[in-house]
Design a protein around this motif. Structure first.
Motif, PDB file in Angstrom:
ATOM      1  N   GLU A 277       1.157  -1.305   0.184  1.00  0.00           N
ATOM      2  CA  GLU A 277      -0.280  -0.012  -0.107  1.00  0.00           C
ATOM      3  C   GLU A 277       0.990   0.998   0.013  1.00  0.00           C
ATOM      4  OE1 GLU A 277      -3.283   0.351  -0.320  1.00  0.00           O
ATOM      5  OE2 GLU A 277      -3.419  -1.975  -0.713  1.00  0.00           O
ATOM      6  N   ARG A 278       1.460   1.339   1.037  1.00  0.00           N
ATOM      7  CA  ARG A 278       2.393   2.769   1.223  1.00  0.00           C
ATOM      8  C   ARG A 278       3.313   1.995   1.966  1.00  0.00           C
ATOM      9  NH1 ARG A 278       0.031   8.039   0.555  1.00  0.00           N
ATOM     10  NH2 ARG A 278      -2.636   7.868   0.047  1.00  0.00           N
ATOM     11  N   LYS A 279       5.096   2.925   1.499  1.00  0.00           N
ATOM     12  CA  LYS A 279       6.075   2.955   2.490  1.00  0.00           C
ATOM     13  C   LYS A 279       5.723   3.723   3.356  1.00  0.00           C
ATOM     14  CE  LYS A 279       9.644   2.881  -0.681  1.00  0.00           C
ATOM     15  NZ  LYS A 279      10.981   2.692  -1.627  1.00  0.00           N
ATOM     16  N   VAL A 280       6.332   3.144   5.018  1.00  0.00           N
ATOM     17  CA  VAL A 280       5.974   3.928   6.267  1.00  0.00           C
ATOM     18  C   VAL A 280       7.693   5.243   5.883  1.00  0.00           C
ATOM     19  CG1 VAL A 280       6.306   3.938   8.288  1.00  0.00           C
ATOM     20  CG2 VAL A 280       4.517   2.394   7.316  1.00  0.00           C
ATOM     21  N   THR A 281       7.102   6.282   5.908  1.00  0.00           N
ATOM     22  CA  THR A 281       8.093   7.257   6.481  1.00  0.00           C
ATOM     23  C   THR A 281       8.000   8.043   7.621  1.00  0.00           C
ATOM     24  OG1 THR A 281       7.357   8.529   4.748  1.00  0.00           O
ATOM     25  CG2 THR A 281       9.187   6.556   3.919  1.00  0.00           C
ATOM     26  N   LYS A 282       6.716   7.823   8.407  1.00  0.00           N
ATOM     27  CA  LYS A 282       6.127   9.013   9.544  1.00  0.00           C
ATOM     28  C   LYS A 282       5.843   7.603  10.521  1.00  0.00           C
ATOM     29  CE  LYS A 282       4.325  12.270   8.876  1.00  0.00           C
ATOM     30  NZ  LYS A 282       2.826  13.833   9.118  1.00  0.00           N
ATOM     31  N   GLU A 283       6.125   8.315  11.813  1.00  0.00           N
ATOM     32  CA  GLU A 283       6.296   7.576  12.746  1.00  0.00           C
ATOM     33  C   GLU A 283       5.534   8.372  13.425  1.00  0.00           C
ATOM     34  OE1 GLU A 283       6.872   3.563  12.789  1.00  0.00           O
ATOM     35  OE2 GLU A 283       8.437   4.023  11.778  1.00  0.00           O
ATOM     36  N   LYS A 284       4.433   8.179  14.663  1.00  0.00           N
ATOM     37  CA  LYS A 284       4.019   8.682  15.440  1.00  0.00           C
ATOM     38  C   LYS A 284       3.753   7.746  17.058  1.00  0.00           C
ATOM     39  CE  LYS A 284       1.101  12.482  13.655  1.00  0.00           C
ATOM     40  NZ  LYS A 284       0.070  13.309  12.430  1.00  0.00           N
ATOM     41  N   VAL A 285       4.194   7.850  18.022  1.00  0.00           N
ATOM     42  CA  VAL A 285       3.091   7.219  19.346  1.00  0.00           C
ATOM     43  C   VAL A 285       2.534   8.088  19.798  1.00  0.00           C
ATOM     44  CG1 VAL A 285       4.252   5.790  20.954  1.00  0.00           C
ATOM     45  CG2 VAL A 285       5.104   5.453  18.735  1.00  0.00           C
ATOM     46  N   SER A 286       1.593   8.064  20.198  1.00  0.00           N
ATOM     47  CA  SER A 286       0.501   8.693  21.195  1.00  0.00           C
ATOM     48  C   SER A 286       0.297   8.209  22.797  1.00  0.00           C
ATOM     49  CB  SER A 286      -0.895   9.471  20.681  1.00  0.00           C
ATOM     50  OG  SER A 286      -0.664  10.589  19.963  1.00  0.00           O
ATOM     51  N   PHE A 287       0.093   9.506  23.006  1.00  0.00           N
ATOM     52  CA  PHE A 287      -0.351   8.635  24.929  1.00  0.00           C
ATOM     53  C   PHE A 287      -1.734   9.237  25.263  1.00  0.00           C
ATOM     54  CE2 PHE A 287       4.304   7.925  25.809  1.00  0.00           C
ATOM     55  CZ  PHE A 287       4.676   6.808  26.292  1.00  0.00           C
ATOM     56  N   LEU A 288      -2.438   8.121  25.047  1.00  0.00           N
ATOM     57  CA  LEU A 288      -4.039   8.893  25.198  1.00  0.00           C
ATOM     58  C   LEU A 288      -4.720   9.020  26.549  1.00  0.00           C
ATOM     59  CD1 LEU A 288      -5.695   7.269  22.014  1.00  0.00           C
ATOM     60  CD2 LEU A 288      -4.540   9.890  22.053  1.00  0.00           C
TER      61      LEU A 288
END
Length: 428
Positions: free
Chosen positions: A68-79
């Motif tokens: 589908e897409r090549k991953v170049t962005k990473e996010k980690v969230s505390f909710l």
């Protein structure tokens, strides 16, 4: 279809199809048996493939595979319930060929990979459920599917985390609730340009986003979001042993997750096109079973080969590499005409030399570290509280940064924070 093969592979996921591909390329007669109507029909993942291990087997595979897409962005969230503190990372280097990762939809991707195995000469038998392994004199010699009996020198078990066939021959015991998680996932369709605009993506770039905290009601687990070309993969995973103290069911948690202020605008206007649920290995090397016996080896999820560090979840690259190692061990066994456990122990040696067991050992303490309720309750609340204090201006006399940090840390205590931090550094 012949009833005698060199190798029978049970399961046509990425591990099973890879094993079939490597074995067929080496000239062995191999059948890959899939209980679903087609490869990938029963498979589920968050949706990310680290491509290095498949690149080694099928160079430049992404040029033809339905990624589908090549991953170049990473996010980690505390909710928290209405807040989020997010680490946002972008690097074009994440898309370099030697370390690229891709979002995939398993129903499509697994069919392609199984097709490659067929092109190499493997037989794919879909819609067939293997009921039991055939054992003669303590050695696995084939499988039984309904009234059909198929014989082989070796059976490779790539039948997923809950491998009842492995239990039948004593390779593994029944799974414990702390060793597995249950995951639910929705695939939400959106126009390609809408996804690019909402996630600030260019071309074929993609995003991986992991969440911890309120999305699972504070119990052990987390959320995930992956961008596909014209859809999003959104879901939750919760450790089975913790589900007993959850206030809501997992589908209810997912509905709440979709209404979180961070998520709701990202999926607005989207159309639900797929819903799935699955068990996921969670205990890493601590749940690794006996990997081989006379006439049989285990690969992929069946062997528990999944790594979850909290900020990264890997399974498919380990599945591919373990399948390649198993296939090579079987090829050597074929050359010797010896399919005993001792001969097939080459599989373990190959895994020891590869990243598979080395990485699993490196992160062996990660499951224990993740089994900490503060990660899913106190720390998200602490992070959101601190950031709120930093940016809030209400006309009252302000406080120094140190005072605001100290006030937030009081939630868990400095000693506890340092203790957990040290444990995390050692674990991941």
């Amino acid at each position: 279809m012949s009833d005698r093969f060199d190798v029978i592979v049970v399961g046509a996921g990425v591990a099973g199809a890879t094993a079939g591909y490597v074995l067929a390329q080496a000239g062995l007669e191999v059948v890959v048996i899939e209980r679903g109507n087609y490869a990938g029909s029963k498979n589920m993942t968050g949706g990310r493939l680290y491509g290095h291990s498949l690149e080694k087997i099928i160079p430049n595979f992404a040029a033809e595979a339905p990624v589908e897409r090549k991953v170049t962005k990473e996010k980690v969230s505390f909710l928290t319930g209405d807040g989020a503190v997010t680490l946002d990372f972008y690097a074009g280097a994440l898309g370099d060929p030697q370390n690229a990762s891709y979002t995939v939809l398993r129903g499509v991707f697994d069919q392609w990979l199984a097709g490659k195995a067929e092109e190499a000469g493997a037989v794919l038998a879909a819609g067939v459920r293997v009921d039991e392994l055939l054992v003669q004199d303590g050695k696995v010699v084939g499988v039984k599917a309904g009234e059909d009996v198929l014989e082989a020198d070796v059976v490779i078990l790539a039948d997923g985390v809950n491998s009842l066939l492995a239990q039948q021959v004593g390779l593994r015991q029944e799974l414990h609730p702390h060793q597995v998680a249950v995951g639910v996932k929705e695939v939400i369709e959106l126009p390609e340009q809408v996804i690019a605009d909402r996630f600030n993506l260019s071309g074929d770039e993609g995003l991986s986003w992991l969440f911890a905290g309120a999305c699972t009601g504070g119990i052990m687990g987390g959320g995930f979001l992956y961008t596909n070309k014209s859809s999003l993969s959104l879901g939750l995973v919760c450790t089975l042993s913790d589900m007993g103290r959850a206030q809501k069911t997992l589908p209810e948690m997912l509905e709440d997750f979709k209404q979180h202020p961070v998520i709701r605008p990202l999926i607005k206007g989207g159309k639900l096109i797929e819903y799935s649920g699955h068990l996921v290995p969670e205990a890493g090397i601590n749940m690794m079973p006996k990997l081989f016996s006379d006439g049989v080896v285990m690969v992929g999820d069946a062997a528990g080969f999944v790594i979850n560090t909290g900020y990264m979840v890997r399974g498919m690259d380990l599945a591919v590499a373990s399948a390649e190692a198993a296939a090579k061990a079987v090829i050597q066994a074929k050359e010797k005409g010896d399919f005993s456990a001792q001969s097939l122990s080459v599989y373990q040696q190959l895994l020891e030399q590869s990243f598979v067991l080395q990485d699993l050992r490196l992160y062996k303490k990660a499951p224990e570290f993740m089994n900490n309720p503060r990660i899913f309750n106190d720390y998200p609340a602490m992070a959101v509280s601190l950031m709120t204090d930093l940016f809030k201006v209400d006309g009252s006399p302000n406080k120094s940064l140190l005072a605001k940090v100290n006030q937030s840390i009081k939630r868990v205590g400095l000693a506890t924070l340092l203790k957990d931090g040290l444990k995390g550094v050692r674990a991941i």
